[in-house]
Design a protein around this motif. Structure first.
Motif, PDB file in Angstrom:
ATOM      1  N   MET A 298      35.454  35.604  47.361  1.00  0.00           N
ATOM      2  CA  MET A 298      35.745  34.174  47.213  1.00  0.00           C
ATOM      3  C   MET A 298      34.608  33.493  46.444  1.00  0.00           C
ATOM      4  SD  MET A 298      37.812  31.561  48.034  1.00  0.00           S
ATOM      5  CE  MET A 298      38.707  31.815  49.592  1.00  0.00           C
ATOM      6  N   HIS A 299      33.371  33.791  46.821  1.00  0.00           N
ATOM      7  CA  HIS A 299      32.224  33.190  46.138  1.00  0.00           C
ATOM      8  C   HIS A 299      32.202  33.590  44.664  1.00  0.00           C
ATOM      9  CE1 HIS A 299      30.040  32.951  50.269  1.00  0.00           C
ATOM     10  NE2 HIS A 299      30.814  31.911  50.059  1.00  0.00           N
ATOM     11  N   TRP A 300      32.535  34.844  44.374  1.00  0.00           N
ATOM     12  CA  TRP A 300      32.564  35.299  42.985  1.00  0.00           C
ATOM     13  C   TRP A 300      33.626  34.549  42.190  1.00  0.00           C
ATOM     14  CZ3 TRP A 300      36.013  37.708  39.640  1.00  0.00           C
ATOM     15  CH2 TRP A 300      35.460  38.234  38.469  1.00  0.00           C
ATOM     16  N   LEU A 301      34.812  34.396  42.774  1.00  0.00           N
ATOM     17  CA  LEU A 301      35.885  33.682  42.088  1.00  0.00           C
ATOM     18  C   LEU A 301      35.515  32.223  41.835  1.00  0.00           C
ATOM     19  CD1 LEU A 301      39.134  35.037  43.802  1.00  0.00           C
ATOM     20  CD2 LEU A 301      38.502  35.277  41.394  1.00  0.00           C
ATOM     21  N   GLU A 302      34.886  31.600  42.807  1.00  0.00           N
ATOM     22  CA  GLU A 302      34.483  30.200  42.630  1.00  0.00           C
ATOM     23  C   GLU A 302      33.552  30.057  41.416  1.00  0.00           C
ATOM     24  OE1 GLU A 302      34.638  28.721  47.320  1.00  0.00           O
ATOM     25  OE2 GLU A 302      32.751  29.356  46.413  1.00  0.00           O
ATOM     26  N   LEU A 341      52.140  36.587  34.639  1.00  0.00           N
ATOM     27  CA  LEU A 341      53.200  37.518  35.018  1.00  0.00           C
ATOM     28  C   LEU A 341      53.438  38.556  33.929  1.00  0.00           C
ATOM     29  CD1 LEU A 341      56.221  35.597  36.644  1.00  0.00           C
ATOM     30  CD2 LEU A 341      54.593  37.130  37.760  1.00  0.00           C
ATOM     31  N   GLU A 342      53.526  38.077  32.700  1.00  0.00           N
ATOM     32  CA  GLU A 342      53.836  38.966  31.578  1.00  0.00           C
ATOM     33  C   GLU A 342      52.756  40.014  31.354  1.00  0.00           C
ATOM     34  OE1 GLU A 342      54.529  36.302  28.381  1.00  0.00           O
ATOM     35  OE2 GLU A 342      56.379  35.482  29.251  1.00  0.00           O
ATOM     36  N   GLN A 343      51.562  39.731  31.908  1.00  0.00           N
ATOM     37  CA  GLN A 343      50.474  40.707  31.784  1.00  0.00           C
ATOM     38  C   GLN A 343      50.196  41.418  33.111  1.00  0.00           C
ATOM     39  OE1 GLN A 343      47.145  39.763  29.203  1.00  0.00           O
ATOM     40  NE2 GLN A 343      48.121  37.834  28.609  1.00  0.00           N
ATOM     41  N   GLY A 344      51.137  41.286  34.035  1.00  0.00           N
ATOM     42  CA  GLY A 344      51.065  42.071  35.268  1.00  0.00           C
ATOM     43  C   GLY A 344      50.218  41.495  36.370  1.00  0.00           C
ATOM     44  N   VAL A 345      49.949  40.180  36.342  1.00  0.00           N
ATOM     45  CA  VAL A 345      49.169  39.533  37.401  1.00  0.00           C
ATOM     46  C   VAL A 345      50.046  38.474  38.067  1.00  0.00           C
ATOM     47  CG1 VAL A 345      47.106  38.198  37.972  1.00  0.00           C
ATOM     48  CG2 VAL A 345      47.013  39.930  36.154  1.00  0.00           C
ATOM     49  N   ILE A 346      50.293  38.644  39.363  1.00  0.00           N
ATOM     50  CA  ILE A 346      51.171  37.724  40.093  1.00  0.00           C
ATOM     51  C   ILE A 346      50.337  36.765  40.928  1.00  0.00           C
ATOM     52  CG2 ILE A 346      53.142  37.515  41.642  1.00  0.00           C
ATOM     53  CD1 ILE A 346      53.702  40.484  41.230  1.00  0.00           C
ATOM     54  N   GLY A 364      41.512  38.885  46.032  1.00  0.00           N
ATOM     55  CA  GLY A 364      41.731  40.329  46.056  1.00  0.00           C
ATOM     56  C   GLY A 364      40.441  41.106  46.166  1.00  0.00           C
ATOM     57  N   ILE A 365      40.527  42.396  45.946  1.00  0.00           N
ATOM     58  CA  ILE A 365      39.323  43.216  45.856  1.00  0.00           C
ATOM     59  C   ILE A 365      38.700  43.000  44.485  1.00  0.00           C
ATOM     60  CG2 ILE A 365      40.043  44.916  47.555  1.00  0.00           C
ATOM     61  CD1 ILE A 365      41.016  46.686  45.294  1.00  0.00           C
ATOM     62  N   ALA A 366      37.495  43.508  44.288  1.00  0.00           N
ATOM     63  CA  ALA A 366      36.716  43.195  43.087  1.00  0.00           C
ATOM     64  C   ALA A 366      37.465  43.493  41.794  1.00  0.00           C
ATOM     65  CB  ALA A 366      35.387  43.949  43.129  1.00  0.00           C
ATOM     66  N   GLU A 367      38.077  44.680  41.693  1.00  0.00           N
ATOM     67  CA  GLU A 367      38.742  45.037  40.440  1.00  0.00           C
ATOM     68  C   GLU A 367      39.968  44.172  40.163  1.00  0.00           C
ATOM     69  OE1 GLU A 367      39.334  48.736  43.159  1.00  0.00           O
ATOM     70  OE2 GLU A 367      37.870  47.117  42.905  1.00  0.00           O
ATOM     71  N   ASP A 368      40.676  43.766  41.220  1.00  0.00           N
ATOM     72  CA  ASP A 368      41.828  42.883  41.034  1.00  0.00           C
ATOM     73  C   ASP A 368      41.386  41.495  40.575  1.00  0.00           C
ATOM     74  OD1 ASP A 368      43.383  44.963  41.856  1.00  0.00           O
ATOM     75  OD2 ASP A 368      43.756  44.179  43.870  1.00  0.00           O
ATOM     76  N   ASN A 369      40.319  40.995  41.170  1.00  0.00           N
ATOM     77  CA  ASN A 369      39.825  39.676  40.788  1.00  0.00           C
ATOM     78  C   ASN A 369      39.286  39.671  39.356  1.00  0.00           C
ATOM     79  OD1 ASN A 369      40.440  38.678  43.348  1.00  0.00           O
ATOM     80  ND2 ASN A 369      38.427  39.229  44.162  1.00  0.00           N
ATOM     81  N   THR A 375      42.181  38.189  32.409  1.00  0.00           N
ATOM     82  CA  THR A 375      43.493  37.801  31.882  1.00  0.00           C
ATOM     83  C   THR A 375      43.594  36.293  31.732  1.00  0.00           C
ATOM     84  OG1 THR A 375      44.452  39.722  33.014  1.00  0.00           O
ATOM     85  CG2 THR A 375      45.983  38.071  32.184  1.00  0.00           C
ATOM     86  N   LEU A 376      43.125  35.575  32.725  1.00  0.00           N
ATOM     87  CA  LEU A 376      43.182  34.114  32.695  1.00  0.00           C
ATOM     88  C   LEU A 376      42.332  33.564  31.549  1.00  0.00           C
ATOM     89  CD1 LEU A 376      44.215  31.566  34.115  1.00  0.00           C
ATOM     90  CD2 LEU A 376      42.251  31.701  35.665  1.00  0.00           C
ATOM     91  N   ARG A 377      41.159  34.146  31.373  1.00  0.00           N
ATOM     92  CA  ARG A 377      40.278  33.691  30.280  1.00  0.00           C
ATOM     93  C   ARG A 377      40.933  33.923  28.913  1.00  0.00           C
ATOM     94  NH1 ARG A 377      36.336  36.707  31.337  1.00  0.00           N
ATOM     95  NH2 ARG A 377      35.093  35.258  32.581  1.00  0.00           N
ATOM     96  N   SER A 378      41.569  35.071  28.752  1.00  0.00           N
ATOM     97  CA  SER A 378      42.210  35.366  27.471  1.00  0.00           C
ATOM     98  C   SER A 378      43.366  34.426  27.193  1.00  0.00           C
ATOM     99  CB  SER A 378      42.694  36.817  27.420  1.00  0.00           C
ATOM    100  OG  SER A 378      43.771  37.032  28.319  1.00  0.00           O
ATOM    101  N   ILE A 379      44.080  34.035  28.240  1.00  0.00           N
ATOM    102  CA  ILE A 379      45.214  33.088  28.070  1.00  0.00           C
ATOM    103  C   ILE A 379      44.696  31.700  27.689  1.00  0.00           C
ATOM    104  CG2 ILE A 379      47.068  31.876  29.294  1.00  0.00           C
ATOM    105  CD1 ILE A 379      47.365  34.451  31.018  1.00  0.00           C
TER     106      ILE A 379
END
Length: 383
Positions: A298-302, A341-346, A364-369, A375-379
């Motif tokens: 959570m802290h990493w995502l923030e 979604l189109e890039q496989g992240v729900i 999620g776990i580290a690799e999922d996050n 993906t979000l940054r690229s979008i």
């Protein structure tokens, strides 16, 4: 050709087979987080990361797997309809009399049972803006009137909720989620105690603690020792990692539990679910590991959301909601959701919760996050 929802509703309204209450026609089916299998079918994406339904990304305790395996040769036999061993384990764990426990097919089942037991078409049910969508759903199912109280900083405004109860003498139930879903906000013990103490004893206060394992400090079990009109509902679907087994429980006075068990369907919890829940409850080291992993990620995502310039609400659960406010007309929360979604992240859009500019993201776990953020940054940067 399949009829549309509106067509089906119109046909139902004109049919002699009408629902018990007109409010049922206002309901739409509960929208779950998109299943991995469905995304794979629709987009041909097979490397999928699901961060939409607040499931435990590290799974469940190994002890659960062993307990389930031991039940596989007994599936032809009905489960213990009373759930004695799970109730005893819960009694020991929560320090409450076994007669004060009701088991359910997930906590949603218990919310439905509570509404059917206590709410009629003449009654009012009070809940907060940005509340769990099942609260207004079960209210309408009973033909009752729902009173939605405006939120305060995306959380419960208890003073306003108390006023709503005062303004509606026929109030029968109040729903409060702590931590709240979908916003992740948290109420303090003192303010909840003050609220319950000010509510008439004829009004049932339902505290939904589905995410309590992620925020032990928000445990309000002590309220049950003082107030007979409080029910605490919890689940094994989140931190315990048993979403697929569908099992939850309610803690209440013996009088309330006795009524709930009159309405509860026979064998509403499976043999496998009972065994799995007992094993899960017994492995609190796994819960501590789950909580620590969640806090770290959570802290990493923030930090990542800050770096991307995205606003978020401080969360006390295993998810976080993020605001999509980008100065580009074609960038919205829904467009970001679709692109992910189109890039496989729900993830989970929150239009149905009255938060059209926000996405709810399970931690999620580290690799999922990392996959999510990359993906979000690229979008957002059109890379």
């Amino acid at each position: 050709m399949q009829p549309t929802k509106s067509t089906e509703s119109t046909k139902l309204a004109l049919s002699p087979l009408t629902p018990a209450y007109d409010s049922i026609l206002e309901l739409t089916p509960y929208q779950t987080g998109k299943p991995v299998e469905e995304l794979s079918r629709e987009y041909g994406v097979f490397d999928v990361v699901k961060l939409a339904s607040n499931e435990n990304p590290i799974g469940c305790s190994p002890q659960v797997t062993l307990a389930i395996t031991e039940q596989l040769g007994r599936l032809a036999r009905y489960p213990d309809g009373n759930g004695h061993y799970l109730k005893q384990a819960l009694s020991d764990f929560t320090d409450i009399n076994i007669e004060c426990i009701t088991l359910g097919n997930g906590s949603n089942d218990l919310l439905d049972i509570l509404a059917r037991a206590f709410v009629s078409a003449d009654d009012v049910v009070v809940y907060s803006q940005y509340c769990f969508i099942v609260y207004p759903m079960v209210t309408r199912m009973q033909g009752a009137t729902g009173v939605e109280v405006p939120a305060h900083r995306f959380g419960h405004n208890l003073d306003a909720m108390r006023q709503a109860v005062d303004d509606n003498p026929n109030t029968k139930m109040v729903f409060i989620a702590n931590p709240n879903n979908p916003t992740g906000t948290q109420l303090q013990h003192k303010e909840l105690h003050k609220f319950v103490a000010s509510i008439p004893s004829s009004v049932l206060v339902v505290l939904d603690e589905a995410y309590i394992e992620y925020s032990p400090e928000s445990n309000n079990r002590a309220l049950l020792d003082e107030f007979n009109n409080v029910v605490i509902v919890r689940t094994f679907s989140k931190a315990y990692g048993l979403a697929g087994l569908r099992i939850g429980y309610a803690l209440s006075s013996t009088a309330v539990a006795e009524l709930l068990n009159r309405i509860r369907q026979p064998f509403n919890v499976s043999r496998v679910g009972l065994a799995g829940a007992v094993a899960a409850l017994g492995d609190q080291d796994f819960i501590e590991k789950t909580r620590n992993t969640n806090q770290e990620q959570m802290h990493w995502l923030e930090k990542q959301f800050d770096a991307l310039g995205l606003a978020f609400i401080k969360s006390h659960a295993n998810f976080i909601i993020v605001e999509i406010q980008v100065e580009m007309e074609d960038i919205t929360a829904i467009s970001i959701y679709q692109a992910l979604l189109e890039q496989g992240v729900i993830v989970r859009p929150l239009v149905g919760y009255g938060l059209p500019n926000w996405l709810r993201i399970t931690v999620g776990i580290a690799e999922d996050n990392l996959r999510l953020i990359d993906t979000l940054r690229s979008i957002l940067t059109n890379d």
